[in-house]
Design a protein around this motif. Structure first.
Motif, PDB file in Angstrom:
ATOM      1  N   ALA A  54      51.290  33.347  41.209  1.00  0.00           N
ATOM      2  CA  ALA A  54      50.553  34.267  42.080  1.00  0.00           C
ATOM      3  C   ALA A  54      49.489  35.054  41.335  1.00  0.00           C
ATOM      4  N   SER A  55      49.202  34.672  40.089  1.00  0.00           N
ATOM      5  CA  SER A  55      48.318  35.484  39.257  1.00  0.00           C
ATOM      6  C   SER A  55      46.923  35.654  39.863  1.00  0.00           C
ATOM      7  N   GLY A  56      46.376  34.593  40.484  1.00  0.00           N
ATOM      8  CA  GLY A  56      45.048  34.704  41.077  1.00  0.00           C
ATOM      9  C   GLY A  56      44.991  35.784  42.141  1.00  0.00           C
ATOM     10  N   ALA A  57      45.994  35.812  43.025  1.00  0.00           N
ATOM     11  CA  ALA A  57      46.051  36.852  44.055  1.00  0.00           C
ATOM     12  C   ALA A  57      46.258  38.225  43.434  1.00  0.00           C
ATOM     13  N   VAL A  58      47.084  38.300  42.402  1.00  0.00           N
ATOM     14  CA  VAL A  58      47.367  39.575  41.747  1.00  0.00           C
ATOM     15  C   VAL A  58      46.112  40.128  41.071  1.00  0.00           C
ATOM     16  N   PHE A  59      45.318  39.251  40.455  1.00  0.00           N
ATOM     17  CA  PHE A  59      44.077  39.727  39.847  1.00  0.00           C
ATOM     18  C   PHE A  59      43.091  40.210  40.910  1.00  0.00           C
ATOM     19  N   GLY A  60      43.109  39.591  42.083  1.00  0.00           N
ATOM     20  CA  GLY A  60      42.310  40.109  43.181  1.00  0.00           C
ATOM     21  C   GLY A  60      42.755  41.498  43.585  1.00  0.00           C
ATOM     22  N   GLY A 108      45.976  49.218  55.397  1.00  0.00           N
ATOM     23  CA  GLY A 108      46.800  48.735  56.494  1.00  0.00           C
ATOM     24  C   GLY A 108      47.326  47.346  56.155  1.00  0.00           C
ATOM     25  N   SER A 109      48.413  46.955  56.804  1.00  0.00           N
ATOM     26  CA  SER A 109      49.113  45.726  56.428  1.00  0.00           C
ATOM     27  C   SER A 109      48.323  44.466  56.741  1.00  0.00           C
ATOM     28  N   ARG A 110      47.696  44.409  57.921  1.00  0.00           N
ATOM     29  CA  ARG A 110      46.990  43.174  58.283  1.00  0.00           C
ATOM     30  C   ARG A 110      45.790  42.914  57.369  1.00  0.00           C
ATOM     31  N   PRO A 111      44.897  43.898  57.126  1.00  0.00           N
ATOM     32  CA  PRO A 111      43.805  43.638  56.175  1.00  0.00           C
ATOM     33  C   PRO A 111      44.314  43.294  54.773  1.00  0.00           C
ATOM     34  N   PHE A 112      45.375  43.949  54.347  1.00  0.00           N
ATOM     35  CA  PHE A 112      45.908  43.659  53.016  1.00  0.00           C
ATOM     36  C   PHE A 112      46.416  42.222  52.939  1.00  0.00           C
ATOM     37  N   LEU A 113      47.077  41.748  53.983  1.00  0.00           N
ATOM     38  CA  LEU A 113      47.568  40.366  53.990  1.00  0.00           C
ATOM     39  C   LEU A 113      46.404  39.385  53.909  1.00  0.00           C
ATOM     40  N   TRP A 114      45.345  39.631  54.687  1.00  0.00           N
ATOM     41  CA  TRP A 114      44.171  38.767  54.628  1.00  0.00           C
ATOM     42  C   TRP A 114      43.558  38.783  53.233  1.00  0.00           C
ATOM     43  N   PHE A 115      43.480  39.961  52.648  1.00  0.00           N
ATOM     44  CA  PHE A 115      42.914  40.079  51.301  1.00  0.00           C
ATOM     45  C   PHE A 115      43.741  39.271  50.308  1.00  0.00           C
ATOM     46  N   TYR A 116      45.048  39.407  50.377  1.00  0.00           N
ATOM     47  CA  TYR A 116      45.942  38.683  49.464  1.00  0.00           C
ATOM     48  C   TYR A 116      45.745  37.177  49.600  1.00  0.00           C
ATOM     49  N   LEU A 117      45.702  36.674  50.830  1.00  0.00           N
ATOM     50  CA  LEU A 117      45.578  35.238  51.057  1.00  0.00           C
ATOM     51  C   LEU A 117      44.204  34.715  50.644  1.00  0.00           C
ATOM     52  N   VAL A 118      43.151  35.496  50.920  1.00  0.00           N
ATOM     53  CA  VAL A 118      41.804  35.080  50.499  1.00  0.00           C
ATOM     54  C   VAL A 118      41.735  34.975  48.984  1.00  0.00           C
ATOM     55  N   CYS A 119      42.287  35.949  48.276  1.00  0.00           N
ATOM     56  CA  CYS A 119      42.289  35.905  46.815  1.00  0.00           C
ATOM     57  C   CYS A 119      43.115  34.738  46.302  1.00  0.00           C
ATOM     58  N   LEU A 172      40.930  27.465  44.734  1.00  0.00           N
ATOM     59  CA  LEU A 172      39.738  26.624  44.807  1.00  0.00           C
ATOM     60  C   LEU A 172      39.030  26.549  43.453  1.00  0.00           C
ATOM     61  N   ILE A 173      38.901  27.696  42.791  1.00  0.00           N
ATOM     62  CA  ILE A 173      38.274  27.698  41.471  1.00  0.00           C
ATOM     63  C   ILE A 173      39.106  26.891  40.486  1.00  0.00           C
ATOM     64  N   GLN A 174      40.419  27.096  40.512  1.00  0.00           N
ATOM     65  CA  GLN A 174      41.290  26.376  39.593  1.00  0.00           C
ATOM     66  C   GLN A 174      41.309  24.885  39.900  1.00  0.00           C
ATOM     67  N   LEU A 175      41.140  24.518  41.167  1.00  0.00           N
ATOM     68  CA  LEU A 175      41.090  23.106  41.547  1.00  0.00           C
ATOM     69  C   LEU A 175      39.927  22.405  40.855  1.00  0.00           C
ATOM     70  N   VAL A 176      38.783  23.066  40.810  1.00  0.00           N
ATOM     71  CA  VAL A 176      37.612  22.495  40.120  1.00  0.00           C
ATOM     72  C   VAL A 176      37.891  22.364  38.632  1.00  0.00           C
ATOM     73  N   LEU A 198      39.952  34.850  37.326  1.00  0.00           N
ATOM     74  CA  LEU A 198      38.582  35.275  37.641  1.00  0.00           C
ATOM     75  C   LEU A 198      38.217  34.918  39.078  1.00  0.00           C
ATOM     76  N   GLY A 199      38.695  33.767  39.549  1.00  0.00           N
ATOM     77  CA  GLY A 199      38.434  33.374  40.931  1.00  0.00           C
ATOM     78  C   GLY A 199      39.047  34.346  41.920  1.00  0.00           C
ATOM     79  N   GLY A 200      40.273  34.794  41.641  1.00  0.00           N
ATOM     80  CA  GLY A 200      40.905  35.785  42.509  1.00  0.00           C
ATOM     81  C   GLY A 200      40.114  37.077  42.552  1.00  0.00           C
ATOM     82  N   MET A 201      39.610  37.507  41.398  1.00  0.00           N
ATOM     83  CA  MET A 201      38.796  38.721  41.350  1.00  0.00           C
ATOM     84  C   MET A 201      37.475  38.527  42.090  1.00  0.00           C
ATOM     85  N   ALA A 202      36.856  37.356  41.913  1.00  0.00           N
ATOM     86  CA  ALA A 202      35.562  37.101  42.559  1.00  0.00           C
ATOM     87  C   ALA A 202      35.695  37.085  44.073  1.00  0.00           C
TER      88      ALA A 202
END
Length: 220
Positions: free
Chosen positions: A133-139, A95-106, A112-116, A193-197
């Motif tokens: 957008a690679s981090g989100a795409v890897f998620g 569904g669109s709403r869960p997918f949007l949340w997933f994309y943004l979380v990734c 955050l990982i890349q910031l460190v 890797l952060g996006g996947m994690a």
């Protein structure tokens, strides 16, 4: 994977358009876009004296905006092709709403990982912003492999079929190797890797397998 119907994929369509607009804006306005919206390390103010014109600093919104900027047409195409190829199936499945949340979380998790990683690099004198957008795409790749583990994918090089679960496992192992060894410089391996994690954590949360439980489970 069936034919794409963007009426069923409004989030994927919106992300494609937003990234396209971000790329055009970067081409139009140049370095100013990256200075304000790219992801910059923490503590760059202390380095400003070493660079003519100063150094942009980290701002909280950069954890989102960096994912809508790309450094070149190939960078944009590869990310958007993967978003379309794998994201459409996930958006229809969840569904669109869960997918949007997933994309943004990734996206934010990868940031955050890349910031460190980038902050540690800046402390050693290697200062750079992160975009893409690679981090989100890897998620999304991770999510696709978890939802459709037996789905056959056809590799380009070499042209052989491989199940999604093995493709993502091998790709993740390669990213870890490249990140640790420092090969393929200029690529944010730890952001991938952060996006996947964070994608894995999100799916595990939805399945009710974390100490914090969702109000309802989206999947088994």
């Amino acid at each position: 994977m069936g034919p794409t119907n963007f009426n069923d994929n409004p989030v994927v369509l919106s992300m494609l358009v937003a990234n396209g607009v971000g790329f055009l804006a970067t081409m139009l306005f140049g370095p100013g876009m990256i200075a304000g919206l790219g992801l910059w390390p923490l503590g760059t103010e202390a380095l400003s004296a070493q660079y003519v014109g100063g150094v942009p600093g980290f701002q909280i919104w950069q954890l989102v905006t960096y994912g809508f900027l790309h450094g070149g047409l190939l960078h944009l195409f590869v990310n958007m092709f993967a978003l379309w190829m794998f994201g459409t199936s996930l958006e229809r499945f969840w569904g669109s709403r869960p997918f949007l949340w997933f994309y943004l979380v990734c996206l934010v998790g990868a940031g955050l990982i890349q910031l460190v990683v980038a902050t540690l690099a800046a402390d050693s004198g290697n200062l750079y912003p992160t975009i893409g957008a690679s981090g989100a795409v890897f998620g999304i790749l991770l999510g696709f492999a978890m939802m459709f583990p037996e789905q056959q994918l056809m590799l380009l090089f070499p042209p052989i079929p491989i199940k999604a679960k093995y493709f993502v496992l091998f790709y993740g192992a390669f990213e870890l190797y490249a990140g640790v060894t420092g090969s393929m410089s200029g690529v944010a391996h730890f952001a991938h890797l952060g996006g996947m994690a964070f994608g894995f954590l999100m799916i595990t949360y939805w399945r009710g397998r974390l100490p914090i439980k969702p109000q309802r489970r989206l999947m088994r």
